[in-house]
Motif scaffolding. Structure first.
Motif, PDB file in Angstrom:
ATOM      1  N   TYR A   1      56.757  19.639  23.598  1.00 31.80           N
ATOM      2  CA  TYR A   1      56.724  20.957  22.956  1.00 31.80           C
ATOM      3  C   TYR A   1      57.514  21.874  23.885  1.00 31.80           C
ATOM      4  O   TYR A   1      57.358  21.810  25.115  1.00 31.80           O
TER       5      TYR A   1
ATOM      6  N   LYS B   1      46.720  12.879  20.964  1.00 31.67           N
ATOM      7  CA  LYS B   1      47.673  13.929  20.590  1.00 31.67           C
ATOM      8  C   LYS B   1      47.959  14.764  21.820  1.00 31.67           C
ATOM      9  O   LYS B   1      47.294  15.773  22.073  1.00 31.67           O
ATOM     10  N   MET B   2      48.906  14.300  22.625  1.00 35.41           N
ATOM     11  CA  MET B   2      49.187  14.960  23.909  1.00 35.41           C
ATOM     12  C   MET B   2      50.638  14.700  24.287  1.00 35.41           C
ATOM     13  O   MET B   2      51.084  13.543  24.275  1.00 35.41           O
ATOM     14  N   LEU B   3      51.366  15.741  24.629  1.00 33.79           N
ATOM     15  CA  LEU B   3      52.744  15.607  25.118  1.00 33.79           C
ATOM     16  C   LEU B   3      52.776  16.176  26.530  1.00 33.79           C
ATOM     17  O   LEU B   3      51.913  16.980  26.882  1.00 33.79           O
ATOM     18  N   PRO B   4      53.731  15.770  27.376  1.00 34.82           N
ATOM     19  CA  PRO B   4      54.914  14.970  27.093  1.00 34.82           C
ATOM     20  C   PRO B   4      54.618  13.472  26.973  1.00 34.82           C
ATOM     21  O   PRO B   4      53.645  12.972  27.537  1.00 34.82           O
TER      22      PRO B   4
ATOM     23  N   LYS C   1      43.912  27.086  20.540  1.00 32.67           N
ATOM     24  CA  LYS C   1      43.901  27.805  21.826  1.00 32.67           C
ATOM     25  C   LYS C   1      42.941  28.993  21.803  1.00 32.67           C
ATOM     26  O   LYS C   1      42.343  29.308  22.837  1.00 32.67           O
TER      27      LYS C   1
ATOM     28  N   TYR D   1      48.105  25.791  13.831  1.00 30.80           N
ATOM     29  CA  TYR D   1      47.393  24.750  14.579  1.00 30.80           C
ATOM     30  C   TYR D   1      47.215  25.183  16.036  1.00 30.80           C
ATOM     31  O   TYR D   1      46.136  25.051  16.621  1.00 30.80           O
TER      32      TYR D   1
ATOM     33  N   GLU E   1      51.415  11.595  30.407  1.00 31.66           N
ATOM     34  CA  GLU E   1      51.134  12.167  31.727  1.00 31.66           C
ATOM     35  C   GLU E   1      52.425  12.543  32.476  1.00 31.66           C
ATOM     36  O   GLU E   1      53.163  11.682  32.953  1.00 31.66           O
ATOM     37  N   SER E   2      52.621  13.835  32.598  1.00 28.57           N
ATOM     38  CA  SER E   2      53.853  14.349  33.209  1.00 28.57           C
ATOM     39  C   SER E   2      54.102  13.781  34.614  1.00 28.57           C
ATOM     40  O   SER E   2      55.233  13.384  34.933  1.00 28.57           O
TER      41      SER E   2
ATOM     42  N   CYS F   1      55.469  23.951  26.430  1.00 29.38           N
ATOM     43  CA  CYS F   1      54.453  23.241  27.226  1.00 29.38           C
ATOM     44  C   CYS F   1      54.847  23.105  28.699  1.00 29.38           C
ATOM     45  O   CYS F   1      55.881  22.518  29.024  1.00 29.38           O
ATOM     46  N   PRO F   2      54.033  23.643  29.620  1.00 30.75           N
ATOM     47  CA  PRO F   2      54.384  23.584  31.039  1.00 30.75           C
ATOM     48  C   PRO F   2      54.409  22.160  31.607  1.00 30.75           C
ATOM     49  O   PRO F   2      55.183  21.873  32.522  1.00 30.75           O
ATOM     50  N   PHE F   3      53.563  21.277  31.071  1.00 29.18           N
ATOM     51  CA  PHE F   3      53.581  19.885  31.543  1.00 29.18           C
ATOM     52  C   PHE F   3      54.883  19.202  31.094  1.00 29.18           C
ATOM     53  O   PHE F   3      55.424  18.344  31.797  1.00 29.18           O
TER      54      PHE F   3
HETATM   55  N1  LIG Z   1      47.742  15.839  31.884  1.00 31.55           N
HETATM   56  C1  LIG Z   1      48.714  15.993  30.906  1.00 31.55           C
HETATM   57  C2  LIG Z   1      48.499  17.320  30.208  1.00 31.55           C
HETATM   58  C3  LIG Z   1      49.477  17.540  29.100  1.00 31.55           C
HETATM   59  C4  LIG Z   1      48.989  18.644  28.156  1.00 31.55           C
HETATM   60  O1  LIG Z   1      47.954  19.272  28.384  1.00 31.55           O
HETATM   61  N2  LIG Z   1      49.763  18.858  27.101  1.00 31.55           N
HETATM   62  C5  LIG Z   1      49.363  19.819  26.105  1.00 31.55           C
HETATM   63  C6  LIG Z   1      50.490  20.793  25.786  1.00 31.55           C
HETATM   64  S1  LIG Z   1      50.766  21.932  27.120  1.00 31.55           S
HETATM   65  C7  LIG Z   1      49.060  19.113  24.809  1.00 31.55           C
HETATM   66  O2  LIG Z   1      49.808  18.274  24.343  1.00 31.55           O
HETATM   67  N3  LIG Z   1      47.914  19.482  24.182  1.00 31.55           N
HETATM   68  C8  LIG Z   1      47.550  19.030  22.882  1.00 31.55           C
HETATM   69  C9  LIG Z   1      47.950  20.033  21.845  1.00 31.55           C
HETATM   70  O3  LIG Z   1      48.641  21.019  22.176  1.00 31.55           O
HETATM   71  O4  LIG Z   1      47.581  19.867  20.685  1.00 31.55           O
HETATM   72  C10 LIG Z   1      50.101  15.908  31.575  1.00 31.55           C
HETATM   73  O5  LIG Z   1      50.253  16.373  32.712  1.00 31.55           O
HETATM   74  O6  LIG Z   1      51.014  15.354  30.955  1.00 31.55           O
END
Ligand SMILES: N[C@@H](CCC(=O)N[C@@H](CS)C(=O)NCC(=O)O)C(=O)O
Length: 214
Positions: free
Chosen positions: A7, A47-50, A125, A120, A61-62, A10-12
């Protein structure tokens, strides 16, 4: 060819993108809609990026992605880390993301190009922050804590091309914060911080969000 699913806000994901820029390694950057649950779940089960895709593998996991790219080439994050930076990054997270998330929700990021993608994000959030509109109505004094933190960061920067003199994971975590901060209009950057965030943006090939700041 590496494919990195992110995204834009997204900071990660910024952390994972940085390592490609720092290695000068070509990759495909793919932005998913924020409400697309099926694609990441099919790749890593949640459901988690990157997410990094390479040779038929998927890696979440970044910091794992960063370690993978570092091991595959000549490492660039060879410097030591400093506890003062970890402490600053931890203390900044709460106030930063409280102000960042409502602004991200209004910004023209590709993951929010559909109404359902943006809704969403807001729905998810606001569960932890409370109403975004309340935060955005707090007025300029809401930024004073972040400005104090920025003034505390200035003396911690030893070199504008690497916070501790040699690139390290501190630069990854610090630039991800500064990238998010750049979406917040009205912050005051001490000269050292300004020079560092510009230099790191150029080195990593990731533009700051100053032009979108609200
Ligand atoms: N621990 C993970 C955290 C990644 C994370 O929290 N990603 C968020 C976006 S900033 C995410 O995908 N959250 C699920 C969502 O937004 O629906 C990493 O470092 O990659």
């Amino acid at each position: 060819m590496y494919k990195l699913y992110v995204y834009d806000h997204c900071p990660f994901c910024i952390k994972a993108r940085m390592i490609f820029g720092l290695h000068d390694l070509p990759f495909d950057l793919i932005m998913l809609p924020n409400d697309d649950e099926a694609t990441p779940k099919a790749m890593i089960g949640r459901k988690m990026l990157p997410i990094l895709e390479y040779n038929g593998h998927y890696m979440g996991e970044s910091m794992d992605i960063i370690a993978h790219i570092e091991q595959a080439g000549t490492p660039v994050l060879t410097g030591p880390t400093r506890p003062e930076l970890t402490d600053w990054i931890q203390r900044t997270s709460g106030p930063l993301y409280r102000q960042f998330l409502p602004r991200a929700a209004c910004a023209p990021f590709p993951e929010f190009s559909t109404t359902s993608g943006r809704a969403y994000f807001v729905r998810n959030k606001e569960k932890s922050t409370g109403l975004f509109s309340d935060i955005l109505n707090e007025g300029p004094q809401a930024l004073s804590g972040l400005n104090t933190l920025l003034s505390e960061l200035a003396p911690l920067i030893q070199d504008t091309s690497a916070v501790n003199g040699t690139l390290s994971t501190d630069d990854i975590h610090l630039f991800a914060h500064l990238h998010s901060l750049s979406l917040i209009r009205g912050l005051v950057y001490p000269d050292e911080v300004e020079a560092y965030r510009k230099a790191m943006s150029a080195k990593a090939g990731i533009p700051l969000l100053d032009d979108l700041a609200v």
